[in-house]
Design an enzyme around this catalytic site. Sequence first.
Site, PDB file in Angstrom:
ATOM      1  N   CYS A  59     -24.080  27.234   1.166  1.00 30.15           N
ATOM      2  CA  CYS A  59     -24.092  28.411   0.305  1.00 30.15           C
ATOM      3  C   CYS A  59     -23.745  29.622   1.165  1.00 30.15           C
ATOM      4  O   CYS A  59     -23.157  29.468   2.230  1.00 30.15           O
ATOM      5  CB  CYS A  59     -25.432  28.573  -0.409  1.00 30.15           C
ATOM      6  SG  CYS A  59     -26.800  29.041   0.665  1.00 30.15           S
ATOM      7  N   ARG A  60     -24.116  30.802   0.741  1.00 25.50           N
ATOM      8  CA  ARG A  60     -23.777  32.003   1.510  1.00 25.50           C
ATOM      9  C   ARG A  60     -24.613  32.114   2.779  1.00 25.50           C
ATOM     10  O   ARG A  60     -24.094  32.313   3.861  1.00 25.50           O
ATOM     11  CB  ARG A  60     -23.950  33.263   0.650  1.00 25.50           C
ATOM     12  CG  ARG A  60     -23.493  34.545   1.353  1.00 25.50           C
ATOM     13  CD  ARG A  60     -23.735  35.781   0.513  1.00 25.50           C
ATOM     14  NE  ARG A  60     -25.148  36.099   0.388  1.00 25.50           N
ATOM     15  CZ  ARG A  60     -25.848  36.765   1.308  1.00 25.50           C
ATOM     16  NH1 ARG A  60     -25.281  37.171   2.416  1.00 25.50           N
ATOM     17  NH2 ARG A  60     -27.124  37.010   1.105  1.00 25.50           N
TER      18      ARG A  60
END
Length: 94
Positions: A59-60
Amino acid sequence: MKEITPKEVERLVNPNIIDVRETDEVAAGHIPGSVNIPLGLLEFRLHELDKTKEYIIVCRSGARSGRATEFLSSHGFHATNMVGGMMNWEGNVQ
């Protein structure tokens, strides 16, 4: 929960990467070959995954992928969280 660093992921040959960010985040740049399954849709798309494969979850920053890794592991999948997410990724992006 199993974890792996972005540098370790870069050294893997053809890893199965699932990017759990939203579609617009992925459009801004993602790891080549990764598959986008937003975290909110993961439970509805389990049928697309193979329990015999190893998956690296991205993810980020590593928070959503951590939740996704725990969810997948609890459903019998082999999942590993990429710590630090795309914020720490130094490899190629598409």
